[in-house]
Enzyme design. Structure first.
Site, PDB file in Angstrom:
ATOM      1  N   HIS A 192       0.805  -1.211   0.000  1.00  0.00           N
ATOM      2  CA  HIS A 192       0.000   0.000   0.000  1.00  0.00           C
ATOM      3  C   HIS A 192       0.838   1.259   0.000  1.00  0.00           C
ATOM      4  O   HIS A 192       0.380   2.307  -0.453  1.00  0.00           O
ATOM      5  CB  HIS A 192      -1.083  -0.069   1.070  1.00  0.00           C
ATOM      6  CG  HIS A 192      -2.231  -0.865   0.537  1.00  0.00           C
ATOM      7  ND1 HIS A 192      -3.153  -0.320  -0.318  1.00  0.00           N
ATOM      8  CD2 HIS A 192      -2.520  -2.185   0.608  1.00  0.00           C
ATOM      9  CE1 HIS A 192      -3.986  -1.257  -0.724  1.00  0.00           C
ATOM     10  NE2 HIS A 192      -3.624  -2.402  -0.167  1.00  0.00           N
ATOM     11  N   ARG A 294     -12.015   1.918  -4.161  1.00  0.00           N
ATOM     12  CA  ARG A 294     -11.701   1.012  -3.044  1.00  0.00           C
ATOM     13  C   ARG A 294     -12.468   1.493  -1.811  1.00  0.00           C
ATOM     14  O   ARG A 294     -11.950   2.283  -1.017  1.00  0.00           O
ATOM     15  CB  ARG A 294     -10.201   1.042  -2.737  1.00  0.00           C
ATOM     16  CG  ARG A 294      -9.300   0.366  -3.764  1.00  0.00           C
ATOM     17  CD  ARG A 294      -7.850   0.388  -3.288  1.00  0.00           C
ATOM     18  NE  ARG A 294      -7.003  -0.545  -3.992  1.00  0.00           N
ATOM     19  CZ  ARG A 294      -6.175  -0.209  -4.991  1.00  0.00           C
ATOM     20  NH1 ARG A 294      -6.096   1.037  -5.388  1.00  0.00           N
ATOM     21  NH2 ARG A 294      -5.428  -1.124  -5.565  1.00  0.00           N
ATOM     22  N   ARG A 330     -15.952  -1.099  -5.881  1.00  0.00           N
ATOM     23  CA  ARG A 330     -15.664  -2.413  -5.311  1.00  0.00           C
ATOM     24  C   ARG A 330     -16.258  -2.469  -3.909  1.00  0.00           C
ATOM     25  O   ARG A 330     -16.061  -1.553  -3.113  1.00  0.00           O
ATOM     26  CB  ARG A 330     -14.157  -2.644  -5.226  1.00  0.00           C
ATOM     27  CG  ARG A 330     -13.841  -3.946  -4.501  1.00  0.00           C
ATOM     28  CD  ARG A 330     -12.388  -4.269  -4.578  1.00  0.00           C
ATOM     29  NE  ARG A 330     -11.609  -3.473  -3.662  1.00  0.00           N
ATOM     30  CZ  ARG A 330     -10.282  -3.507  -3.625  1.00  0.00           C
ATOM     31  NH1 ARG A 330      -9.611  -4.275  -4.461  1.00  0.00           N
ATOM     32  NH2 ARG A 330      -9.624  -2.772  -2.769  1.00  0.00           N
ATOM     33  N   GLU A 420      -8.798 -12.039  -9.312  1.00  0.00           N
ATOM     34  CA  GLU A 420      -7.533 -11.896  -8.597  1.00  0.00           C
ATOM     35  C   GLU A 420      -7.107 -13.197  -7.925  1.00  0.00           C
ATOM     36  O   GLU A 420      -6.116 -13.245  -7.218  1.00  0.00           O
ATOM     37  CB  GLU A 420      -7.559 -10.714  -7.629  1.00  0.00           C
ATOM     38  CG  GLU A 420      -8.794 -10.557  -6.785  1.00  0.00           C
ATOM     39  CD  GLU A 420      -8.794  -9.254  -5.967  1.00  0.00           C
ATOM     40  OE1 GLU A 420      -7.868  -8.448  -6.075  1.00  0.00           O
ATOM     41  OE2 GLU A 420      -9.748  -9.087  -5.191  1.00  0.00           O
ATOM     42  N   ASN A 443      -2.577  -7.177  -8.685  1.00  0.00           N
ATOM     43  CA  ASN A 443      -1.743  -7.212  -7.474  1.00  0.00           C
ATOM     44  C   ASN A 443      -1.952  -8.544  -6.758  1.00  0.00           C
ATOM     45  O   ASN A 443      -1.004  -9.264  -6.431  1.00  0.00           O
ATOM     46  CB  ASN A 443      -2.112  -6.074  -6.516  1.00  0.00           C
ATOM     47  CG  ASN A 443      -2.145  -4.730  -7.208  1.00  0.00           C
ATOM     48  OD1 ASN A 443      -1.506  -4.556  -8.221  1.00  0.00           O
ATOM     49  ND2 ASN A 443      -2.899  -3.799  -6.664  1.00  0.00           N
ATOM     50  N   ASP A 444      -3.220  -8.844  -6.500  1.00  0.00           N
ATOM     51  CA  ASP A 444      -3.490 -10.110  -5.819  1.00  0.00           C
ATOM     52  C   ASP A 444      -3.292 -11.298  -6.759  1.00  0.00           C
ATOM     53  O   ASP A 444      -2.822 -12.353  -6.329  1.00  0.00           O
ATOM     54  CB  ASP A 444      -4.907 -10.109  -5.224  1.00  0.00           C
ATOM     55  CG  ASP A 444      -4.929  -9.377  -3.896  1.00  0.00           C
ATOM     56  OD1 ASP A 444      -4.060  -9.666  -3.055  1.00  0.00           O
ATOM     57  OD2 ASP A 444      -5.787  -8.508  -3.707  1.00  0.00           O
ATOM     58  N   ARG A 454       2.234 -10.174  -0.857  1.00  0.00           N
ATOM     59  CA  ARG A 454       2.570  -8.818  -1.311  1.00  0.00           C
ATOM     60  C   ARG A 454       3.083  -7.933  -0.198  1.00  0.00           C
ATOM     61  O   ARG A 454       3.575  -6.827  -0.447  1.00  0.00           O
ATOM     62  CB  ARG A 454       1.360  -8.191  -2.011  1.00  0.00           C
ATOM     63  CG  ARG A 454       0.148  -8.050  -1.152  1.00  0.00           C
ATOM     64  CD  ARG A 454      -1.082  -7.792  -1.999  1.00  0.00           C
ATOM     65  NE  ARG A 454      -1.312  -6.388  -2.267  1.00  0.00           N
ATOM     66  CZ  ARG A 454      -2.454  -5.908  -2.769  1.00  0.00           C
ATOM     67  NH1 ARG A 454      -3.443  -6.722  -3.075  1.00  0.00           N
ATOM     68  NH2 ARG A 454      -2.613  -4.630  -2.979  1.00  0.00           N
ATOM     69  N   CYS A 491      -7.505  -3.365 -13.150  1.00  0.00           N
ATOM     70  CA  CYS A 491      -7.438  -2.261 -12.196  1.00  0.00           C
ATOM     71  C   CYS A 491      -6.315  -2.447 -11.199  1.00  0.00           C
ATOM     72  O   CYS A 491      -6.160  -1.670 -10.270  1.00  0.00           O
ATOM     73  CB  CYS A 491      -8.769  -2.088 -11.465  1.00  0.00           C
ATOM     74  SG  CYS A 491      -9.190  -3.508 -10.449  1.00  0.00           S
TER      75      CYS A 491
HETATM   76  C1  PEP Z   1      -5.520  -5.951  -6.938  1.00  0.00           C
HETATM   77  O1  PEP Z   1      -5.416  -6.879  -6.136  1.00  0.00           O
HETATM   78  O2  PEP Z   1      -4.887  -5.890  -8.018  1.00  0.00           O
HETATM   79  C2  PEP Z   1      -6.409  -4.819  -6.647  1.00  0.00           C
HETATM   80  C3  PEP Z   1      -6.662  -3.906  -7.564  1.00  0.00           C
HETATM   81  O3  PEP Z   1      -6.934  -4.721  -5.397  1.00  0.00           O
HETATM   82  P1  PEP Z   1      -6.105  -4.284  -4.068  1.00  0.00           P
HETATM   83  O4  PEP Z   1      -4.747  -3.813  -4.497  1.00  0.00           O
HETATM   84  O5  PEP Z   1      -6.887  -3.216  -3.404  1.00  0.00           O
HETATM   85  O6  PEP Z   1      -6.082  -5.565  -3.303  1.00  0.00           O
HETATM   86 MG    MG Z   2      -6.876  -7.078  -4.611  1.00  0.00          MG
END
Ligand code: PEP
Ligand code: MG
Length: 566
Positions: A192, A294, A330, A420, A443-444, A454, A491
């Site tokens: 983050h 988010r 979301r 994800e 990301n996930d 992560r 995204c």
């Molecule tokens: C992701 O996981 O790519 C995503 C967009 O959600 P977050 O980063 O908020 O988990």
């Molecule tokens: Mg995610």
């Protein structure tokens, strides 16, 4: 170590482009407990005065920071200042000093007594314990000359914020005017800190070993493109970094309008936001809508579920900012890296990223989901924006059906899911039947495909969406959606990488959503390439064996990157 690199350099993972220069503000660790036996020199009156001055300095600083921040932050900091000036606390500190105890220890013990009383009272009062600890630590820092804990909300000149890692709460009050760059020892490209830095448009380097050993105040030049952190660099290096940034800025400002490839294939470019406060940035950078709202970011510091009215207002503010545009919301993604106090998992989880998070939480707390969907439907009712709602962390077709049904019951007409989890990508053809659209959370998806948490910087090297295994999963989801005649956006942070954005479009991704400052980069990169070139880049990348090779192979067939300095 040459004259141009001053005191040397450190290297980490570059996660937010640009160059940032300023004095290092090293976020202090915990303030150590003052020695139990410490005594003052015998002049109790002088020691009392010293303690009083320290408390007053802390209270005044809290008030001043509140006044600068305004709004809710001002109320919170003002209440903390009142606590610091509590006469019974001062009396307690004074009594201990009169018995010979040195001021730092007297502050520690006096605050400790009140801390225990508050903690025992429970409820709202117990929640104030952290505030009291913060005042205690700040006062002890003033008395002992230790660096002040916490992040300053203002500064004479923008500083480079150096920390082990940053929590969203640490950075709530920060702005680009205050922070020149972020450097953290921990975290990967999707932590983050990285997301926040990109959202703010501030250069950042994460996973930078040795960063917290930088002496406070050292001038630091952070290159958020290469990952290099130069300590006390010479003026030539600082000037060169600034020139390169200017040249790129000029190339970027030449691209505007809706996202499209050079041959006119439209790719809507949308913004990732955490709440209404991100709207000005999204509009300024020409977002065509919101691709990821988010919603959990609205409620990170909340102990109880937000009211329907409060939610409705936060949603409506965003819908109204994009009349006629698309806004993808979301539902609450609680758990793992984004815990919400009012949605706790039932037990301590050994692997929170694999536990009850995202949609799984809603199965435990269906009333909270119903309330959120109801608030969304109410806010969407009068809005001209096309409101789409999606769920995070969907693993199975059955979950996708369950969520879509709940959206329909609430009166929401466009329900989607995030892709994800690898199982959802592998069986995308089953899942797309239940919903109206996909949005890939790279990301996930990367975290789960490579089994690399992560939040663990030791495995950040594996957290790379360029890995061909991740590209294959993305391609599977995009083609399943396309065969069903439905949209498939991205995204996750992969969409913010201008080179990877071209590859995603070449794989059939239909829209890209990112932190607003990345929009001009992605817009410019797409505008310089045809859809055919993007497809060639996708094929080349998927033929590679490693993430590094995939990136090199894609770059080799994307000729327009060079004049963007990419
Ligand atoms: C992701 O996981 O790519 C995503 C967009 O959600 P977050 O980063 O908020 O988990
Ligand atoms: Mg995610």
């Amino acid at each position: 170590m040459g004259s141009s690199t001053g005191l040397g350099s450190l290297t980490g993972t570059a996660v937010s482009p640009g160059a940032g220069y300023g004095p290092a503000h090293v976020l202090a660790g915990e303030i150590p407990e003052p020695d139990k036996e410490s005594r003052h020199g015998g002049d109790a009156a002088a020691e009392r005065a010293r303690a009083e001055r320290a408390v007053e300095e802390v209270a005044a600083d809290l008030e001043a920071r509140g006044a600068r921040a305004g709004g809710e932050a001002q109320e919170v900091l003002g209440a903390q200042a009142l606590m610091a000036r509590d006469p019974s606390l001062a009396a307690e500190v004074g009594a201990l000093i009169d018995r010979g105890v040195a001021a730092p220890r007297a502050v520690f013990d006096a605050f400790g007594k009140y801390r225990d009383l508050l903690a025992a009272a429970g409820g709202y009062l117990a929640e104030r314990v952290t505030d009291l600890d913060d005042i205690r630590d700040r006062t002890i820092a003033v008395l002992t000359g230790l660096p002040m804990p916490g992040v300053p909300a203002s500064a004479a000149e923008p500083f480079v914020l150096v920390a082990r890692d940053l929590a969203p709460a640490d950075t709530a009050l920060l702005s680009k005017d205050v922070v020149a760059a972020f450097v953290t020892e921990q975290g990967g490209p999707t932590s983050h800190t990285a997301i926040l830095a990109r959202a703010m448009g501030v250069p950042a380097v994460v996973g930078c070993a040795g960063a917290t050993a930088i002496a406070p105040g050292t001038p630091v030049l952070v290159d958020g493109g290469s990952g290099e952190v130069l300590l006390a660099p010479g003026p030539d290096r600082v000037a060169a970094a600034r020139r390169a940034v200017e040249a790129r800025r000029a190339a970027l400002s030449a691209a505007d309008g809706p996202g499209a490839t050079a041959d006119g294939h439209a790719v809507p470019l949308l913004a990732n936001i955490g709440g209404p406060r991100d709207l000005p940035g999204a509009l300024e950078h020409g977002a065509e809508g919101v691709g990821l709202y988010r919603t959990e970011f609205l409620f990170l510091d909340r102990a109880s579920a937000p009211s329907a009215k409060e939610q409705e207002e936060a949603y409506r503010a965003v819908f109204e900012a994009f009349p006629g545009g698309r806004v993808v919301v979301r539902t609450l993604d609680s758990g793992a890296d984004k815990p919400l106090a009012f949605l706790p998992p039932p037990e301590e989880e050994p692997n929170p990223a694999l536990g009850e998070r995202g949609l799984r939480m809603f199965r435990r707390y269906p009333e909270i989901m119903a309330a959120q969907l109801g608030a969304l439907a109410a806010a969407a009712a009068g809005a001209s924006a096309k409101v789409q709602v999606m769920a995070p962390m969907v693993a199975t077709a059955e979950e996708a059906e369950w969520f879509a049904e709940a959206c329909r019951t609430a009166g929401l007409d466009s329900a989607g899911i995030m892709i994800e989890v690898p199982s959802a990508a592998l069986r995308a053809a089953d899942l797309i039947r239940a919903v109206d659209f996909f949005s890939i959370g790279t990301n996930d998806l990367t975290q789960y495909a490579l089994a690399a948490d992560r939040q663990v910087s030791a495995v950040a090297g594996l957290q790379d969406p360029w890995h061909p295994a991740v590209l294959d999963l993305i391609a599977m989801a995009a083609s399943a959606a396309s065969e069903a005649g439905k949209g498939c956006g991205v995204c996750g942070e992969a969409a913010a990488d201008p080179v990877l954005a071209c590859v995603l479009v070449g794989m059939g991704v239909t829209s890209l959503s990112m932190g607003a400052p990345a929009l001009p980069w992605v817009r410019a990169a797409l505008a310089r390439h045809t859809l055919g070139e993007c497809r060639s880049a996708a094929v080349a990348a998927r033929f590679a064996v490693s993430a590094g090779d995939a990136k090199a192979a894609a770059r080799a067939v994307l000729p327009g990157l060079e004049d963007l300095g990419l």
